[in-house]
Write a protein that holds these residues in place. Structure first.
Motif, mmCIF file in Angstrom:
data_model
loop_
_atom_site.group_PDB
_atom_site.id
_atom_site.type_symbol
_atom_site.label_atom_id
_atom_site.label_comp_id
_atom_site.label_asym_id
_atom_site.label_seq_id
_atom_site.Cartn_x
_atom_site.Cartn_y
_atom_site.Cartn_z
ATOM 1 N N ALA A 62 22.174 7.397 86.431
ATOM 2 C CA ALA A 62 22.773 8.619 85.878
ATOM 3 C C ALA A 62 21.708 9.654 85.519
ATOM 4 C CB ALA A 62 23.615 8.289 84.645
ATOM 5 N N LEU A 63 20.568 9.184 85.062
ATOM 6 C CA LEU A 63 19.501 10.103 84.661
ATOM 7 C C LEU A 63 18.566 10.461 85.818
ATOM 8 C CD1 LEU A 63 18.487 8.551 81.200
ATOM 9 C CD2 LEU A 63 19.913 10.572 81.613
ATOM 10 N N GLY A 64 18.692 9.776 86.925
ATOM 11 C CA GLY A 64 17.781 10.015 88.044
ATOM 12 C C GLY A 64 16.413 9.434 87.789
ATOM 13 N N GLY A 65 16.316 8.484 86.941
ATOM 14 C CA GLY A 65 15.068 7.849 86.541
ATOM 15 C C GLY A 65 15.108 7.622 85.046
ATOM 16 N N ILE A 66 14.224 6.749 84.564
ATOM 17 C CA ILE A 66 14.272 6.415 83.138
ATOM 18 C C ILE A 66 12.872 6.085 82.639
ATOM 19 C CG2 ILE A 66 14.719 3.939 83.428
ATOM 20 C CD1 ILE A 66 16.848 4.202 81.216
ATOM 21 N N THR A 67 12.553 6.579 81.457
ATOM 22 C CA THR A 67 11.267 6.257 80.834
ATOM 23 C C THR A 67 11.414 4.962 80.045
ATOM 24 O OG1 THR A 67 11.742 7.425 78.765
ATOM 25 C CG2 THR A 67 10.731 8.726 80.556
ATOM 26 N N PHE A 68 10.288 4.415 79.630
ATOM 27 C CA PHE A 68 10.318 3.207 78.804
ATOM 28 C C PHE A 68 11.136 3.456 77.540
ATOM 29 C CE2 PHE A 68 8.774 0.735 75.229
ATOM 30 C CZ PHE A 68 8.860 -0.559 75.721
ATOM 31 N N LYS A 69 10.868 4.588 76.889
ATOM 32 C CA LYS A 69 11.558 4.909 75.636
ATOM 33 C C LYS A 69 13.067 5.009 75.840
ATOM 34 C CE LYS A 69 11.885 8.337 71.970
ATOM 35 N NZ LYS A 69 11.456 9.640 71.474
ATOM 36 N N GLU A 70 13.489 5.675 76.910
ATOM 37 C CA GLU A 70 14.922 5.818 77.181
ATOM 38 C C GLU A 70 15.566 4.466 77.463
ATOM 39 O OE1 GLU A 70 15.010 10.297 79.151
ATOM 40 O OE2 GLU A 70 14.509 8.559 80.412
ATOM 41 N N ALA A 71 14.904 3.650 78.274
ATOM 42 C CA ALA A 71 15.439 2.332 78.615
ATOM 43 C C ALA A 71 15.541 1.453 77.370
ATOM 44 C CB ALA A 71 14.566 1.662 79.673
ATOM 45 N N PHE A 72 14.486 1.458 76.567
ATOM 46 C CA PHE A 72 14.498 0.654 75.345
ATOM 47 C C PHE A 72 15.588 1.140 74.395
ATOM 48 C CE2 PHE A 72 13.280 -0.108 70.948
ATOM 49 C CZ PHE A 72 13.106 -1.481 70.955
ATOM 50 N N THR A 73 15.686 2.442 74.232
ATOM 51 C CA THR A 73 16.654 3.019 73.294
ATOM 52 C C THR A 73 18.082 2.681 73.680
ATOM 53 O OG1 THR A 73 15.141 4.831 72.769
ATOM 54 C CG2 THR A 73 17.464 5.169 72.229
ATOM 55 N N VAL A 74 18.439 2.887 74.945
ATOM 56 C CA VAL A 74 19.820 2.631 75.361
ATOM 57 C C VAL A 74 20.151 1.147 75.224
ATOM 58 C CG1 VAL A 74 19.455 2.322 77.873
ATOM 59 C CG2 VAL A 74 21.602 3.257 77.024
ATOM 60 N N TYR A 75 19.202 0.276 75.574
ATOM 61 C CA TYR A 75 19.463 -1.163 75.445
ATOM 62 C C TYR A 75 19.599 -1.553 73.977
ATOM 63 C CZ TYR A 75 19.313 -6.146 75.508
ATOM 64 O OH TYR A 75 19.641 -7.458 75.292
ATOM 65 N N PHE A 76 18.706 -1.057 73.136
ATOM 66 C CA PHE A 76 18.734 -1.461 71.732
ATOM 67 C C PHE A 76 20.001 -0.959 71.038
ATOM 68 C CE2 PHE A 76 17.697 -1.494 67.235
ATOM 69 C CZ PHE A 76 17.264 -2.813 67.101
ATOM 70 N N ILE A 77 20.438 0.251 71.360
ATOM 71 C CA ILE A 77 21.689 0.760 70.785
ATOM 72 C C ILE A 77 22.838 -0.177 71.146
ATOM 73 C CG2 ILE A 77 23.429 2.590 70.971
ATOM 74 C CD1 ILE A 77 21.080 4.581 71.271
ATOM 75 N N ALA A 78 22.928 -0.535 72.426
ATOM 76 C CA ALA A 78 24.008 -1.417 72.876
ATOM 77 C C ALA A 78 23.918 -2.782 72.211
ATOM 78 C CB ALA A 78 23.967 -1.558 74.396
ATOM 79 N N ALA A 79 22.733 -3.369 72.197
ATOM 80 C CA ALA A 79 22.567 -4.703 71.620
ATOM 81 C C ALA A 79 22.878 -4.699 70.122
ATOM 82 C CB ALA A 79 21.142 -5.206 71.874
ATOM 83 N N ALA A 80 22.443 -3.659 69.427
ATOM 84 C CA ALA A 80 22.680 -3.583 67.983
ATOM 85 C C ALA A 80 24.170 -3.445 67.679
ATOM 86 C CB ALA A 80 21.900 -2.412 67.379
ATOM 87 N N ILE A 81 24.854 -2.583 68.410
ATOM 88 C CA ILE A 81 26.297 -2.412 68.189
ATOM 89 C C ILE A 81 27.026 -3.716 68.507
ATOM 90 C CG2 ILE A 81 28.384 -1.256 69.057
ATOM 91 C CD1 ILE A 81 26.637 1.286 69.352
ATOM 92 N N GLY A 82 26.681 -4.341 69.619
ATOM 93 C CA GLY A 82 27.310 -5.608 69.991
ATOM 94 C C GLY A 82 27.089 -6.687 68.948
ATOM 95 N N ALA A 83 25.862 -6.781 68.465
ATOM 96 C CA ALA A 83 25.541 -7.802 67.460
ATOM 97 C C ALA A 83 26.290 -7.546 66.152
ATOM 98 C CB ALA A 83 24.033 -7.835 67.215
ATOM 99 N N VAL A 84 26.322 -6.303 65.714
ATOM 100 C CA VAL A 84 27.022 -5.976 64.466
ATOM 101 C C VAL A 84 28.511 -6.321 64.578
ATOM 102 C CG1 VAL A 84 27.762 -4.084 62.964
ATOM 103 C CG2 VAL A 84 25.370 -4.259 63.640
ATOM 104 N N LEU A 85 29.133 -5.931 65.693
ATOM 105 C CA LEU A 85 30.556 -6.233 65.868
ATOM 106 C C LEU A 85 30.802 -7.747 65.852
ATOM 107 C CD1 LEU A 85 31.570 -3.643 68.627
ATOM 108 C CD2 LEU A 85 32.182 -3.603 66.194
#
Length: 175
Positions: A62-85
């Motif tokens: 979707a972004l046409g490429g991804i930086t380390f920060k972007e990849a880490f951020t999107v994964y961590f947001i998802a993992a954190a929300i999933g874990a909290v739920l």
């Protein structure tokens, strides 16, 4: 924060959380002994890995490429929300809906652990000590569930960093 990262992180976090809740609910409804089955845990971890890979692939596309920060951020947001739920559901299930199932699962865990320790020829004294420690611990208490959530955040950060290294754009220069 990029809207795509935010949207994908939240959406996949909800998917991960719903998956966790569904697995817990199915195990609870079908047979609580499955809570101590290591294959269920291994299968769940594999599914979380697949979800993480799909999340990062979709976000990178979707972004046409991804930086380390972007990849880490999107994964961590998802993992954190999933874990909290998942943890919130477990707290409600094991502390308010059916607190008695905690004792059943704890007893099964002790029996499973003793069987495994005997298979490895662990001395009887060590087995007794392990059993006593297990009896003293309520793994499903609210405090221990929250401690597990913190551990989950740490594990997710480490795993997210590894995935981010794999998925980030390959460049000849340092970011």
């Amino acid at each position: 924060m990029n809207a795509t990262i935010k949207k994908n992180g939240i959406n996949f976090g909800i998917i991960m959380g719903v998956f966790s809740i569904l697995v817990t609910t199915l195990i609870y409804a079908i047979d609580v002994s499955l809570f101590v089955n290591p294959w269920i845990g291994i299968a769940s971890i594999i599914i979380y890995i697949v979800l993480g890979v799909v999340l990062l692939s979709k976000t990178k596309k979707a972004l046409g490429g991804i930086t380390f920060k972007e990849a880490f951020t999107v994964y961590f947001i998802a993992a954190a929300i999933g874990a909290v739920l998942g943890v919130v559901f477990n707290i409600i299930l094991f502390n308010f809906i059916d607190p008695s199932v905690k004792e059943t699962i704890s007893q099964m865990s002790i029996e499973y652990t003793v069987d495994m320790l005997k298979k490895f020829n662990t001395p009887t004294a060590a087995i007794k000590e392990t059993v006593e420690k297990m009896k003293e611990t309520d793994n499903y208490s609210i405090a221990n569930q929250l401690k597990g959530l913190v551990f989950s955040f740490v594990f997710s950060a480490i795993f997210g960093a590894i995935l981010a290294l794999i998925f980030k754009n390959k460049t000849n220069t340092l970011e």
